[in-house]
Design an enzyme around this catalytic site. Structure first.
Site, mmCIF file in Angstrom:
data_model
loop_
_atom_site.group_PDB
_atom_site.id
_atom_site.type_symbol
_atom_site.label_atom_id
_atom_site.label_comp_id
_atom_site.label_asym_id
_atom_site.label_seq_id
_atom_site.Cartn_x
_atom_site.Cartn_y
_atom_site.Cartn_z
ATOM 1 N N ASP A 1 39.163 41.223 52.970
ATOM 2 C CA ASP A 1 39.326 41.149 54.579
ATOM 3 C C ASP A 1 38.710 39.996 54.400
ATOM 4 O O ASP A 1 39.273 38.795 54.600
ATOM 5 C CB ASP A 1 38.349 42.605 54.605
ATOM 6 C CG ASP A 1 39.151 43.871 54.095
ATOM 7 O OD1 ASP A 1 40.499 44.025 53.792
ATOM 8 O OD2 ASP A 1 38.572 44.916 54.286
ATOM 9 N N ALA B 1 41.377 33.584 43.753
ATOM 10 C CA ALA B 1 41.041 32.198 43.130
ATOM 11 C C ALA B 1 40.640 31.693 42.024
ATOM 12 O O ALA B 1 39.296 32.087 42.618
ATOM 13 C CB ALA B 1 41.508 31.304 44.031
ATOM 14 N N SER B 2 40.839 31.568 41.246
ATOM 15 C CA SER B 2 40.146 31.379 39.680
ATOM 16 C C SER B 2 41.076 30.429 38.440
ATOM 17 O O SER B 2 41.805 30.365 38.632
ATOM 18 C CB SER B 2 39.526 32.911 39.355
ATOM 19 O OG SER B 2 38.681 32.814 38.374
ATOM 20 N N LEU B 3 39.225 29.913 37.698
ATOM 21 C CA LEU B 3 40.587 29.715 37.060
ATOM 22 C C LEU B 3 41.438 29.698 35.831
ATOM 23 O O LEU B 3 42.876 29.946 35.213
ATOM 24 C CB LEU B 3 39.190 28.109 35.464
ATOM 25 C CG LEU B 3 39.704 28.225 34.436
ATOM 26 C CD1 LEU B 3 40.884 26.700 35.072
ATOM 27 C CD2 LEU B 3 38.866 27.857 33.918
ATOM 28 N N THR C 1 40.746 39.541 29.726
ATOM 29 C CA THR C 1 41.200 39.851 28.857
ATOM 30 C C THR C 1 40.638 41.004 28.427
ATOM 31 O O THR C 1 41.246 42.029 27.217
ATOM 32 C CB THR C 1 42.098 39.402 27.932
ATOM 33 O OG1 THR C 1 41.340 39.414 27.122
ATOM 34 C CG2 THR C 1 43.596 38.715 28.476
ATOM 35 N N LEU D 1 41.692 34.461 34.994
ATOM 36 C CA LEU D 1 41.151 35.867 34.254
ATOM 37 C C LEU D 1 40.963 36.847 32.797
ATOM 38 O O LEU D 1 41.817 36.379 32.761
ATOM 39 C CB LEU D 1 42.820 37.169 35.023
ATOM 40 C CG LEU D 1 42.127 38.266 35.052
ATOM 41 C CD1 LEU D 1 40.626 39.252 35.917
ATOM 42 C CD2 LEU D 1 43.010 39.479 35.888
ATOM 43 N N LYS E 1 37.375 28.898 43.000
ATOM 44 C CA LYS E 1 36.443 29.981 42.785
ATOM 45 C C LYS E 1 36.513 30.515 43.809
ATOM 46 O O LYS E 1 34.894 29.922 44.484
ATOM 47 C CB LYS E 1 35.519 29.981 42.085
ATOM 48 C CG LYS E 1 35.415 28.989 41.009
ATOM 49 C CD LYS E 1 36.176 29.364 39.480
ATOM 50 C CE LYS E 1 36.101 28.012 38.771
ATOM 51 N NZ LYS E 1 35.272 27.728 37.245
ATOM 52 N N HIS F 1 40.497 24.732 39.205
ATOM 53 C CA HIS F 1 39.332 24.824 39.019
ATOM 54 C C HIS F 1 38.697 26.061 40.259
ATOM 55 O O HIS F 1 37.534 25.770 40.112
ATOM 56 C CB HIS F 1 38.528 24.091 39.198
ATOM 57 C CG HIS F 1 37.342 23.908 38.086
ATOM 58 N ND1 HIS F 1 36.590 23.384 38.849
ATOM 59 C CD2 HIS F 1 36.979 24.860 36.391
ATOM 60 C CE1 HIS F 1 35.255 24.267 37.945
ATOM 61 N NE2 HIS F 1 36.399 24.061 36.669
#
Length: 481
Positions: free
Chosen positions: A170, A67-69, A73, A71, A165, A163
């Site tokens: 696992d 989960a992030s704001l 490139t 990714l 992070k 927002h």
């Protein structure tokens, strides 16, 4: 000798009880997970964060949840995507149908860039591993109507974002303030705490991410998107100003939190560390983080010390009032200098952003001085020749303690948008494990070692001059920063 050993044991027990009980009240508002401090590792550098992330993702056998704001490139981000691919290939070769990858990003930030974006970085994986990889894009319910139609890219992000992070592989995971892009892997200082083999806690955070994903858009392999089938109300295309969507999303998240709290904390041997997740989702009316932070600030005693860091210093008025008027604890507040602000040197209006935060810092500093509290409340400005500053969180020293008993790590900057506009998650980590306490002490000492205490002279420097128009913008648009 026997008496001395017994006295030391009694002191250790009393100290341990003090640490645990000083923060046990948090458990009335949010779940509590008891673990051992040896399961926790404080990562110090961006490259350590990146290499750990790649290695753990590649080695995952059960699940990957990111989960992030957004990714990025570039090539480093492509290598991370390749690590996901390798984990999927391994699962596929083993005919492991239970292995799954979930990625949650913000819709507007993840869609920035026509030819190359977070979305286009992930669509090849969606084509290759259908049913194994799931990508969701959260869209703020407050970005709607005429505002959504008129605001150009980048500017539409000020309304509200996803927002969080959270990087899970696992039963281990990293809680951070760092996004998944090159600068955060190389030269942008943040915080990253790794929790190893914490099954129950990993399950909770996985459920939390999936809960937000259920209120988001699903990305398809052809780069199109549709609303999640679990979401009955639309985030912006509706006739009730988003009320139905917000109510549904709020209940979904609160149910996840309640279900975990209903389980209660299971007692186990060797527990010396307690972790309390803090969820703050202003658009949904979920304010667990804010409630805990306010009570914590008010509860702090005169002989206790709190070290508070924010990459974008713009405390809410409530937080400022409490710190200035309702507590006698010592506060050392760390913030970015203009040169280490991520927007420093940017083109156009974005280039003025560092001076917005100079202005917010100056206004708070003036209030500190007006109240004659310079000795109790110290502001520190972070410097680095080549790195930028994105650190956020808190370290807490109890009375007569040489080591921190608690830290807070996660995505919140403690500003207005963190409290009211964005989807945030932090974790309170309470510990009497000396190894972990020493890691936390080294973490903040290394950060503060690169700072100077702010004084009147700080704001008189030529590079701290705030243009008049920026002062007006800061006053008018403060709730967007």
């Amino acid at each position: 000798m026997t008496r001395q050993i017994k006295a030391e044991e009694e002191f250790t027990l009393s100290t341990n009880d003090k640490v645990k009980h000083s923060f046990s009240w948090i458990g009335s508002k949010t779940p509590c997970f008891g673990i051992n401090g040896h399961q926790v590792q404080v990562l110090q550098q961006p490259d350590q964060f990146y290499e750990t992330l790649k290695m753990r993702v590649k080695q995952a056998k059960k699940r990957v949840v990111l989960a992030s704001l957004y990714l990025g490139t570039g090539s480093l981000e492509q290598d991370l995507v390749e690590s996901i691919r390798e984990a999927c290939l391994e699962a596929k070769s083993n005919n492991d149908e239970d292995f799954e990858v979930h990625v949650l990003l913000d819709f507007v930030r993840g869609s920035r860039g026509r030819e190359c974006s977070s979305r286009t970085m992930l669509t090849p994986l969606l084509k290759e591993f259908q049913g194994m990889i799931h990508v969701h894009l959260f869209h703020s319910p407050n970005l709607r109507g005429l505002v959504r139609s008129l605001l150009p890219q980048r500017f539409d992000e000020i309304v509200g974002l996803h927002h969080m992070k959270m990087y899970l592989f696992d039963d281990s995971f990293i809680i951070s303030g760092a996004n998944l892009s090159e600068s955060y892997f190389t030269d942008r200082q943040d915080r990253y705490i790794l929790f190893n083999e914490c099954t129950e806690m990993a399950d909770f955070f996985s459920s939390l991410v999936k809960g937000v994903a259920a209120s988001s858009f699903v990305l398809h392999s052809d780069n199109t998107f549709t609303l999640s089938p679990h979401c009955k109300a639309h985030p912006f295309d509706d006739k009730d100003d988003g009320e139905g969507y917000k109510k549904e999303a709020r209940q979904r998240i609160l149910d996840i939190v309640k279900e975990e709290m209903d389980k209660g904390q299971q007692s186990r041997d060797g527990v010396d560390t307690w972790v309390y997740p803090l969820v703050q989702m202003g658009p949904f009316g979920i304010q667990l983080d804010e409630q805990v932070m306010k009570h914590m600030f008010r509860k702090a005693k005169e002989d206790e010390k709190l070290l508070l860091a924010s990459g974008y210093f713009n405390l809410t008025e409530d937080y400022m009032k409490i710190i200035l008027q309702e507590t006698d604890a010592q506060f050392n507040i760390l913030m970015s200098s203009p040169e280490t602000n991520g927007f420093f040197g940017a083109k156009g209006v974005s280039g003025a952003v560092p001076f917005v935060y100079v202005q917010t810092a100056k206004e708070f500093y003036n209030r500190v001085c007006e109240d004659g509290q310079e000795a109790r409340l110290q502001l520190h400005e972070y410097f680095h020749d080549t790195w930028s500053f994105h650190v956020k969180g808190l370290w807490y020293y109890l009375s007569d303690s040489k080591l921190p008993a608690m830290t807070i790590v996660g995505s919140s900057n403690f500003g207005h948008r963190s409290v009211y506009r964005d989807i945030e998650c932090q974790a309170v980590v309470v510990t009497n494990n000396m190894r972990l306490q020493n890691q936390l002490k080294k973490e903040h000492e290394d950060l503060y070692a690169r700072s100077t205490i702010m004084t009147d002279e700080t704001f008189q420097q030529q590079n701290r001059h705030v243009p008049m128009w920026v002062k007006y913008v800061t006053r008018a648009c403060r709730t967007f920063f």
